[in-house]
Design a protein around this motif. Sequence first.
Motif, PDB file in Angstrom:
ATOM      1  N   SER A 147      63.104  54.197 -73.320  1.00  0.00           N
ATOM      2  CA  SER A 147      62.915  55.470 -73.247  1.00  0.00           C
ATOM      3  C   SER A 147      63.780  56.178 -72.373  1.00  0.00           C
ATOM      4  N   VAL A 148      64.370  57.366 -72.371  1.00  0.00           N
ATOM      5  CA  VAL A 148      65.331  58.007 -71.376  1.00  0.00           C
ATOM      6  C   VAL A 148      64.325  58.891 -70.393  1.00  0.00           C
ATOM      7  N   GLU A 149      62.802  59.116 -70.460  1.00  0.00           N
ATOM      8  CA  GLU A 149      62.245  59.615 -69.493  1.00  0.00           C
ATOM      9  C   GLU A 149      62.397  59.215 -68.301  1.00  0.00           C
ATOM     10  N   GLY A 150      62.559  60.101 -67.008  1.00  0.00           N
ATOM     11  CA  GLY A 150      62.789  59.710 -65.944  1.00  0.00           C
ATOM     12  C   GLY A 150      63.810  58.769 -65.536  1.00  0.00           C
ATOM     13  N   SER A 151      64.892  58.853 -66.539  1.00  0.00           N
ATOM     14  CA  SER A 151      66.125  57.881 -66.303  1.00  0.00           C
ATOM     15  C   SER A 151      66.755  58.209 -64.921  1.00  0.00           C
ATOM     16  N   THR A 152      67.198  57.063 -64.485  1.00  0.00           N
ATOM     17  CA  THR A 152      67.900  56.809 -63.014  1.00  0.00           C
ATOM     18  C   THR A 152      69.531  57.163 -63.221  1.00  0.00           C
ATOM     19  N   PRO A 153      70.005  58.224 -62.699  1.00  0.00           N
ATOM     20  CA  PRO A 153      71.540  58.351 -62.877  1.00  0.00           C
ATOM     21  C   PRO A 153      72.068  57.159 -62.270  1.00  0.00           C
ATOM     22  N   MET A 154      73.107  56.613 -62.821  1.00  0.00           N
ATOM     23  CA  MET A 154      73.796  55.325 -62.246  1.00  0.00           C
ATOM     24  C   MET A 154      75.441  55.637 -62.283  1.00  0.00           C
ATOM     25  N   ASP A 155      75.969  55.350 -61.077  1.00  0.00           N
ATOM     26  CA  ASP A 155      77.531  55.619 -61.055  1.00  0.00           C
ATOM     27  C   ASP A 155      77.845  53.776 -61.010  1.00  0.00           C
ATOM     28  N   VAL A 156      78.683  53.621 -62.247  1.00  0.00           N
ATOM     29  CA  VAL A 156      78.926  52.076 -62.574  1.00  0.00           C
ATOM     30  C   VAL A 156      80.567  52.074 -62.558  1.00  0.00           C
ATOM     31  N   ALA A 185      79.776  44.363 -62.801  1.00  0.00           N
ATOM     32  CA  ALA A 185      79.407  45.791 -63.040  1.00  0.00           C
ATOM     33  C   ALA A 185      79.123  46.100 -61.641  1.00  0.00           C
ATOM     34  N   VAL A 186      79.339  47.304 -60.822  1.00  0.00           N
ATOM     35  CA  VAL A 186      79.345  47.636 -59.700  1.00  0.00           C
ATOM     36  C   VAL A 186      78.382  49.110 -59.644  1.00  0.00           C
ATOM     37  N   PHE A 187      77.307  48.830 -59.422  1.00  0.00           N
ATOM     38  CA  PHE A 187      76.208  50.152 -59.428  1.00  0.00           C
ATOM     39  C   PHE A 187      76.180  50.629 -57.842  1.00  0.00           C
ATOM     40  N   SER A 188      76.087  52.139 -57.687  1.00  0.00           N
ATOM     41  CA  SER A 188      76.107  52.655 -56.663  1.00  0.00           C
ATOM     42  C   SER A 188      74.566  53.194 -56.367  1.00  0.00           C
ATOM     43  N   SER A 189      74.063  53.022 -55.496  1.00  0.00           N
ATOM     44  CA  SER A 189      72.846  53.388 -54.896  1.00  0.00           C
ATOM     45  C   SER A 189      72.525  54.303 -53.572  1.00  0.00           C
TER      46      SER A 189
END
Length: 287
Positions: free
Chosen positions: A119-128, A228-232
Motif C-alpha cells: 500500500s502506498v497510503e501515507g507513504s514515507t518519502p525516503m532519500d536513499v 543503502a543509506v537512508f536519510s531521516s
Amino acid sequence: MIGTLNALVDLVERSSGEEIDVAAFARDHATTEYHLRRMFSALAQMPLSEYVRRRRMTLAGADLATGAPDLLTIAVRYGYGSVEAFGRAFRAVHGTGPAEVRRHGGPLSTQPTLRFRLSVEGSTPMDVTIATRPEFILAGHATQVPLIHEGVNPHIQEHIASIAPEEHVRLKALSDTDPAGILAVTAEIEPDAPEGSLLTYLHGVALDANTTPPADLDVISLEAGTWAVFSSSGPFPETLQRLWAATATEWFPSNPWRLRPGPSIVRYLEFTGTHATCELWLPVERG
C-alpha cells in the motif's frame, strides 16, 4: 517480495506438522533466508517462527474444541513429539491448557492467516544513496541490550550515559572513514528475533581497515560491500522507527536490493534529544 511472502504464508498453511525448509524456499524464490525472515518480521510484526506456532496452535485449538482425537495424535499432527511439549506451546498461545479447551471449548486465541499487500497510503518519502564501501572497522563501547521496537530504549540510554564526556570526544577524534562521526550500531541479532531478544549495541566510530583501534575498545570488523543509506529528519525516535518500517514496506519491495547479514548503523548528523537528523545504513546486495 510481497508475492514471495504470500507464497510463504501458503506454505505454512500446507505444512501444519512438517518442518519448513525456509532456506530452500528462499532459494526457489531467488532471495535469501536472511532477507526473507527480516522482511516477514518487519511486515508481520512478529517472527516467522512465532507466526508458524500461532497458526498451528489456532488449528489445534479448533481440533480440540470439536472433539478431535487424543492429545498425542493432535500433538504429532502439529509437529510436536510429546503431549508435554505441545501443551507448553498451546498454553503460550491460548493462555489455557489443551485439556481445559477440550472440556469447555475455550477460551481460544486465534491467529488469522496473514495476507501481505503493498500500500502506498501515507507513504514515507525516503532519500536513499547506494554506497559501496571497502572493508572497515567499527570500534567503540559495546553492550548487550534487549530489542525494543517502539519508543526509546532505556538500556541504550543507560549505556551511553555511562560513557564519560571526554570519551565521546576521544571516539569522535578517532573516526577516519565513512560513515563519519559517532555511530549507533546494532549487531548480532537473528533476522527475525522477537522483541526482548538480546542484541549487541555499540556506541562508536568507523575506522579504516588499516587503522589499529585502541586496545580498550570493542571491535566489529566488516567486509567490503554495498550499503543503502537512508536519510531521516524529525522527532526522535519516532521518525527513525517509521523510516525503518518504510524500508520494509516500500523501498525493498520496489527495488532490486535485499538485505545481507551485517549490522545496522545510525549516523547522527544533528541530535537535540527530541529531534534528530540522521542516516540509517543497511547492508544490502543485489536481489
